[in-house]
Design a protein around this motif. Structure first.
Motif, PDB file in Angstrom:
ATOM      1  N   ASN A   1       0.870  -1.163   0.000  1.00 19.30           N
ATOM      2  CA  ASN A   1       0.000   0.000   0.000  1.00 19.30           C
ATOM      3  C   ASN A   1       0.914   1.221   0.000  1.00 19.30           C
ATOM      4  O   ASN A   1       1.897   1.252   0.735  1.00 19.30           O
ATOM      5  N   GLU A   2       0.598   2.181  -0.829  1.00 16.96           N
ATOM      6  CA  GLU A   2       1.408   3.390  -0.980  1.00 16.96           C
ATOM      7  C   GLU A   2       2.867   3.064  -1.322  1.00 16.96           C
ATOM      8  O   GLU A   2       3.798   3.733  -0.887  1.00 16.96           O
TER       9      GLU A   2
ATOM     10  N   GLU B   1       0.477  -0.798  25.436  1.00 17.33           N
ATOM     11  CA  GLU B   1      -0.927  -1.180  25.292  1.00 17.33           C
ATOM     12  C   GLU B   1      -1.747  -0.135  24.542  1.00 17.33           C
ATOM     13  O   GLU B   1      -2.963  -0.250  24.455  1.00 17.33           O
ATOM     14  N   LYS B   2      -1.111   0.878  24.012  1.00 16.77           N
ATOM     15  CA  LYS B   2      -1.818   1.977  23.353  1.00 16.77           C
ATOM     16  C   LYS B   2      -1.411   2.087  21.882  1.00 16.77           C
ATOM     17  O   LYS B   2      -0.355   1.598  21.478  1.00 16.77           O
ATOM     18  N   TYR B   3      -2.250   2.768  21.115  1.00 15.46           N
ATOM     19  CA  TYR B   3      -2.018   2.943  19.683  1.00 15.46           C
ATOM     20  C   TYR B   3      -1.738   4.395  19.334  1.00 15.46           C
ATOM     21  O   TYR B   3      -2.326   5.308  19.909  1.00 15.46           O
ATOM     22  N   GLY B   4      -0.846   4.556  18.360  1.00 14.18           N
ATOM     23  CA  GLY B   4      -0.521   5.853  17.797  1.00 14.18           C
ATOM     24  C   GLY B   4      -0.177   5.659  16.331  1.00 14.18           C
ATOM     25  O   GLY B   4      -0.445   4.589  15.764  1.00 14.18           O
ATOM     26  N   TYR B   5       0.439   6.657  15.712  1.00 17.48           N
ATOM     27  CA  TYR B   5       0.713   6.604  14.277  1.00 17.48           C
ATOM     28  C   TYR B   5       2.121   7.118  13.980  1.00 17.48           C
ATOM     29  O   TYR B   5       2.554   8.108  14.556  1.00 17.48           O
ATOM     30  N   ILE B   6       2.798   6.396  13.058  1.00 14.92           N
ATOM     31  CA  ILE B   6       4.118   6.826  12.597  1.00 14.92           C
ATOM     32  C   ILE B   6       4.030   7.278  11.147  1.00 14.92           C
ATOM     33  O   ILE B   6       3.148   6.855  10.400  1.00 14.92           O
ATOM     34  N   ASP B   7       4.985   8.140  10.757  1.00  6.66           N
ATOM     35  CA  ASP B   7       5.085   8.524   9.353  1.00  6.66           C
ATOM     36  C   ASP B   7       6.079   7.592   8.667  1.00  6.66           C
ATOM     37  O   ASP B   7       6.593   6.645   9.279  1.00  6.66           O
ATOM     38  N   LYS B   8       6.369   7.851   7.407  1.00  4.11           N
ATOM     39  CA  LYS B   8       7.197   6.934   6.614  1.00  4.11           C
ATOM     40  C   LYS B   8       8.677   6.956   6.967  1.00  4.11           C
ATOM     41  O   LYS B   8       9.440   6.145   6.446  1.00  4.11           O
TER      42      LYS B   8
ATOM     43  N   PHE C   1      -5.972   5.504   8.780  1.00  7.14           N
ATOM     44  CA  PHE C   1      -6.522   6.735   8.245  1.00  7.14           C
ATOM     45  C   PHE C   1      -7.191   6.460   6.906  1.00  7.14           C
ATOM     46  O   PHE C   1      -6.744   5.624   6.120  1.00  7.14           O
ATOM     47  N   GLU C   2      -8.266   7.197   6.671  1.00  8.18           N
ATOM     48  CA  GLU C   2      -8.956   7.166   5.395  1.00  8.18           C
ATOM     49  C   GLU C   2      -9.500   8.562   5.149  1.00  8.18           C
ATOM     50  O   GLU C   2     -10.219   9.110   5.990  1.00  8.18           O
ATOM     51  N   ASN C   3      -9.087   9.146   4.014  1.00  7.30           N
ATOM     52  CA  ASN C   3      -9.499  10.511   3.677  1.00  7.30           C
ATOM     53  C   ASN C   3      -9.155  11.502   4.793  1.00  7.30           C
ATOM     54  O   ASN C   3      -9.937  12.392   5.108  1.00  7.30           O
ATOM     55  N   GLY C   4      -7.993  11.302   5.407  1.00  4.32           N
ATOM     56  CA  GLY C   4      -7.501  12.253   6.399  1.00  4.32           C
ATOM     57  C   GLY C   4      -8.012  12.086   7.808  1.00  4.32           C
ATOM     58  O   GLY C   4      -7.629  12.839   8.694  1.00  4.32           O
ATOM     59  N   LEU C   5      -8.876  11.088   8.057  1.00  9.97           N
ATOM     60  CA  LEU C   5      -9.417  10.870   9.403  1.00  9.97           C
ATOM     61  C   LEU C   5      -9.226   9.415   9.832  1.00  9.97           C
ATOM     62  O   LEU C   5      -9.217   8.517   9.000  1.00  9.97           O
ATOM     63  N   ALA C   6      -9.117   9.230  11.147  1.00  4.32           N
ATOM     64  CA  ALA C   6      -9.029   7.879  11.704  1.00  4.32           C
ATOM     65  C   ALA C   6      -9.971   7.757  12.894  1.00  4.32           C
ATOM     66  O   ALA C   6     -10.097   8.689  13.694  1.00  4.32           O
TER      67      ALA C   6
ATOM     68  N   ASP D   1      -2.876   7.087   3.871  1.00  5.44           N
ATOM     69  CA  ASP D   1      -2.743   8.539   3.993  1.00  5.44           C
ATOM     70  C   ASP D   1      -1.384   8.916   4.591  1.00  5.44           C
ATOM     71  O   ASP D   1      -1.256   9.890   5.327  1.00  5.44           O
ATOM     72  N   GLY D   2      -0.359   8.103   4.314  1.00  3.55           N
ATOM     73  CA  GLY D   2       0.996   8.410   4.755  1.00  3.55           C
ATOM     74  C   GLY D   2       1.332   8.040   6.184  1.00  3.55           C
ATOM     75  O   GLY D   2       2.437   8.296   6.646  1.00  3.55           O
ATOM     76  N   LEU D   3       0.387   7.407   6.910  1.00  5.68           N
ATOM     77  CA  LEU D   3       0.635   7.040   8.303  1.00  5.68           C
ATOM     78  C   LEU D   3       0.318   5.567   8.541  1.00  5.68           C
ATOM     79  O   LEU D   3      -0.602   5.011   7.942  1.00  5.68           O
ATOM     80  N   SER D   4       1.080   4.970   9.448  1.00  5.14           N
ATOM     81  CA  SER D   4       0.861   3.588   9.868  1.00  5.14           C
ATOM     82  C   SER D   4       0.463   3.579  11.338  1.00  5.14           C
ATOM     83  O   SER D   4       1.121   4.217  12.160  1.00  5.14           O
ATOM     84  N   ARG D   5      -0.596   2.840  11.656  1.00  3.34           N
ATOM     85  CA  ARG D   5      -1.022   2.708  13.052  1.00  3.34           C
ATOM     86  C   ARG D   5      -0.125   1.674  13.716  1.00  3.34           C
ATOM     87  O   ARG D   5       0.095   0.597  13.169  1.00  3.34           O
TER      88      ARG D   5
END
Length: 173
Positions: free
Chosen positions: A57-58, A102-109, A125-130, A93-97
């Protein structure tokens, strides 16, 4: 397992133990216990040497060699981002969850944690929102981590046509 064309000609020999359908010109395949990706001509694009592989993907394929997810760039032809994450998603959308503790966040490439790991559950993310969950409630964040739909709902759905169904206290809207 292999692949045939619409005329019934074998275009990828039946040498794989398992193969998934082609998506974006690549198929995830398994041979002798290891995973990789091939193109429609049967060329190995991602070497069949990983314990697990997630589809591209991407332009990035997720590969797992030693229990953590790394990111293999198809243009570079190599792993370009090694991580310590055992739970991650492909880039959307350029981010990976990713899961941190025990918590979730997002990294860039490049691997920077751009949205802090503060959510109990989170989706790509989808269309800029998660969609994210915190303290049992759901809402939506944007790619900077800003809450754009308050995290106050018992349930939220995907946005379709600019609207998302939400539920609070047994009522939908």
């Amino acid at each position: 397992t292999g692949f045939v064309d619409t005329s019934g000609n074998i275009v990828v020999p039946l040498i794989y133990d398992k193969a998934y359908s082609f998506s974006d010109g690549l198929a995830v395949v398994k041979k002798d216990g290891y995973w990789g990706c091939i193109d429609t001509n049967g060329n190995e694009i991602v070497p069949v040497e990983y314990n697990d592989v997630q589809p591209a993907n991407e332009g990035i394929v997720m590969v797992n060699e030693y229990g953590t997810w790394d990111f293999y760039d198809l243009v570079a032809g190599k792993v370009v981002l090694e991580t310590e994450y055992t739970d991650a998603t492909p880039f959307y959308d350029g981010l990976s969850r990713v899961k941190v503790g025990e918590k979730y966040g997002y990294i860039d490439k490049i691997g920077t944690l751009v949205v802090p790991a503060e959510y109990d559950l989170a989706y790509s993310f989808e269309n800029g929102l998660a969609k994210v969950q915190k303290n049992g409630y759901w809402g939506y964040i944007n790619k900077t981590g800003k809450v754009v739909v308050p995290i106050v709902y018992d349930q939220v759905d995907d946005f379709i046509g600019g609207f998302a169904r939400v539920m609070k206290d047994g009522k939908y809207g």
